[in-house]
Design an enzyme around this catalytic site. Structure first.
Site, PDB file in Angstrom:
ATOM      1  N   SER A   1       0.840  -1.193   0.000  1.00 15.19           N
ATOM      2  CA  SER A   1       0.000   0.000   0.000  1.00 15.19           C
ATOM      3  C   SER A   1       0.882   1.252   0.000  1.00 15.19           C
ATOM      4  O   SER A   1       1.769   1.377  -0.849  1.00 15.19           O
ATOM      5  CB  SER A   1      -0.939  -0.047   1.207  1.00 15.19           C
ATOM      6  OG  SER A   1      -1.944   0.907   1.099  1.00 15.19           O
TER       7      SER A   1
ATOM      8  N   ASP B   1      -8.753  -6.431  -4.659  1.00 14.36           N
ATOM      9  CA  ASP B   1      -8.437  -5.077  -4.159  1.00 14.36           C
ATOM     10  C   ASP B   1      -9.189  -4.041  -4.990  1.00 14.36           C
ATOM     11  O   ASP B   1      -8.919  -3.883  -6.184  1.00 14.36           O
ATOM     12  CB  ASP B   1      -6.920  -4.871  -4.257  1.00 14.36           C
ATOM     13  CG  ASP B   1      -6.422  -3.624  -3.525  1.00 14.36           C
ATOM     14  OD1 ASP B   1      -7.226  -2.700  -3.297  1.00 14.36           O
ATOM     15  OD2 ASP B   1      -5.231  -3.592  -3.197  1.00 14.36           O
TER      16      ASP B   1
ATOM     17  N   HIS C   1      -8.155  -5.059  -0.390  1.00  5.51           N
ATOM     18  CA  HIS C   1      -6.848  -4.423  -0.161  1.00  5.51           C
ATOM     19  C   HIS C   1      -6.172  -4.941   1.117  1.00  5.51           C
ATOM     20  O   HIS C   1      -4.960  -5.148   1.144  1.00  5.51           O
ATOM     21  CB  HIS C   1      -7.054  -2.910  -0.092  1.00  5.51           C
ATOM     22  CG  HIS C   1      -5.795  -2.135   0.101  1.00  5.51           C
ATOM     23  ND1 HIS C   1      -4.774  -2.127  -0.809  1.00  5.51           N
ATOM     24  CD2 HIS C   1      -5.380  -1.340   1.130  1.00  5.51           C
ATOM     25  CE1 HIS C   1      -3.786  -1.354  -0.369  1.00  5.51           C
ATOM     26  NE2 HIS C   1      -4.124  -0.878   0.810  1.00  5.51           N
TER      27      HIS C   1
HETATM   28  N1  LIG Z   1      -5.251  -1.027   7.123  1.00  6.40           N
HETATM   29  C1  LIG Z   1      -4.208  -0.312   6.470  1.00  6.40           C
HETATM   30  C2  LIG Z   1      -4.683  -0.102   5.090  1.00  6.40           C
HETATM   31  C3  LIG Z   1      -4.034   0.978   4.297  1.00  6.40           C
HETATM   32  O1  LIG Z   1      -3.278   0.387   3.325  1.00  6.40           O
HETATM   33  C4  LIG Z   1      -3.867   0.964   7.209  1.00  6.40           C
HETATM   34  O2  LIG Z   1      -4.630   1.381   8.043  1.00  6.40           O
HETATM   35  O3  LIG Z   1      -2.804   1.507   7.015  1.00  6.40           O
END
Ligand SMILES: N[C@@H](CCO)C(=O)O
Ligand SMILES: CC(=O)SCCNC(=O)CCNC(=O)[C@H](O)C(C)(C)COP(=O)(O)OP(=O)(O)OC[C@H]1O[C@@H](n2cnc3c(N)ncnc32)[C@H](O)[C@@H]1OP(=O)(O)O
EC number: 2.3.1.31
Length: 388
Positions: A166, A334, A365
């Site tokens: 991410s 995702d 995701h």
């Molecule tokens: N759950 C993750 C998702 C973001 O990629 C976060 O809070 O950073």
């Protein structure tokens, strides 16, 4: 009957403060940081953790990059200031895919964050107040530049691998593009080479939710006398974000149209909020207690501006120029970073090894945090590619 969300955290900010338990964290002062969009961020401090032992020849260093609301606590036992195990404990630790008996693992809280690194809730040098609204815009490239200085501080000339998902995948790719001599291989997981209109749109809505909360006070709420911050706005942002982290099908299976029961102590059988509403309220409430709204805005803005091609002649040109071997992985369900975003990297970057990798998940995701069994061999492969 539906109930309102319980009052959120009383403090103005969920940021770590000097004097709070440090857990396993240590701190490095990495100096004044020139910023990609202009200006200089003075006296930058990074909070970081390490596991394992750096080899005498420095060959076993690995950098793990957290996502938006993560921090340096990738793995390890619960400790003061860390009520839970790390966010990638399933992959990093003794005997794990990133075996800390072999690798020297480093993880830092990003610049702009709120878990000990310099961010909007930090004291502004030369003043007695937090940065708040005066905190400058920062980018993914700035975050990586600060991490490179941390590596200098730790005596690390080269990471065998940089691993991230991410927003952490953006830093992983930026490391590959910006520091070709200092990275052996990169894992870019559930991420993109440049933020899309869809991502910027969703993220901008989250920023709007925060800054339109009267508790935002133009960004200068951290030392508000009444201790109130933009809790409602931050919670709304998290609800919007969390929906994008999961899938419609999963939410339907888990919650359907069910009501949440047990909310009324006088009548436990009475239907309360929708179960999915209760679930999102819970995630919003948890984030408000552990995260600073100013950091959420600064980091979300950094994701909005993310484009590996900034200053490199465009996205495709930058990807074509990457020399660091990369393993690029998408999660099939995702909806935030769809498979096409990873495919774009694979098609433009000859340095990608093995083509597009796809992890199967019902979790969308968040699969990059949850599908450890499928991610483990990809981590192992990245480490093998980068090892000397
Ligand atoms: N759950 C993750 C998702 C973001 O990629 C976060 O809070 O950073
Ligand atoms: C790299 C990084 O990003 S680090 C930051 C990672 N951590 C986070 O982002 C925290 C937010 N959480 C998440 O993103 C996800 O929960 C994950 C990826 C960490 C874990 O996913 P899952 O294991 O599928 O957990 P899930 O989404 O079901 O959430 C579980 C929580 O929801 C609660 N919950 C489930 N159903 C309901 C409901 N109907 N009403 C209220 N709460 C509910 C559970 O009790 C549990 O609470 P807890 O976390 O306080 O113990």
């Amino acid at each position: 009957m539906a109930r309102a969300l319980a009052p959120a955290a009383p403090a103005a900010t969920g940021a770590w403060r000097e004097g709070d338990p440090a857990g396993h964290r240590r701190f490095a002062d990495v100096g004044d940081l020139p910023l990609q969009l202009g200006g200089v961020l003075p006296q930058v401090r990074l909070a970081y953790e390490t596991w394992g032992t750096l080899a005498a020849d420095g060959s076993n260093a690995v950098l793990v990059e957290h996502a938006l609301t993560g921090d340096s606590h990738v793995t390890g036992d619960a400790g003061p200031g860390h009520p839970t195990a790390g966010w990638w404990s399933a992959l990093v630790g003794p005997g794990g895919a990133v075996d800390t008996d072999r690798w020297f693992v480093v993880a830092a809280n990003v610049v702009g964050g709120c878990q000990g690194s310099t961010g909007p809730s930090s004291p502004r040098p030369g003043t007695s107040r937090p940065w708040g609204s005066a905190f400058p815009r920062i980018t993914v490239a700035d975050q990586v530049a600060a991490e490179a200085r941390l590596a200098d501080t730790l005596g690390i000339t080269r990471f065998a691998a940089v691993l991230g998902g991410s927003m952490g995948g953006m830093r992983s790719l930026e490391w590959a593009a910006a520091q070709p001599d200092r990275v052996g291989a990169a894992l870019v997981l559930a991420s993109a080479a440049a933020s899309s209109a869809d991502q910027i749109g969703g993220q901008s809505a989250q920023i709007t939710a925060i800054v339109s909360d009267p508790g935002w006070r133009g960004g200068d709420y951290h030392d508000a006398p009444d201790g109130q911050g933009p809790h409602t706005g931050l919670g709304l942002a998290r609800r919007l974000a969390h929906l994008s982290y999961r899938t419609a099908a999963e939410l339907d299976v888990r919650f359907g149209r069910d009501a949440q029961f047990g909310e009324d102590p006088l009548d436990p059988a009475a239907p309360g909020r929708y179960a999915v509403q209760s679930y999102l309220d819970h995630h919003a409430d948890k984030l408000v207690r552990r995260f600073d709204a100013g950091s959420y805005v600064a980091l979300t803005d950094a994701m909005n501006t993310w484009d590996v091609g900034l200053g490199r002649g465009g996205t495709e040109a930058a990807l074509a120029a990457v020399r660091t071997p990369m393993v690029v992985v998408a999660v099939d369900s995702d909806r935030l970073y769809p498979v096409a975003d990873s495919r774009r990297i694979v098609e433009a970057a000859p340095a990608v090894v093995g083509g597009l990798r796809v992890v199967t998940s019902t979790s969308g995701h968040d699969g990059f945090l949850l599908e450890a069994d499928q991610i483990a061999p990809l981590v192992t492969e990245t480490l093998r590619l980068g090892a000397r």
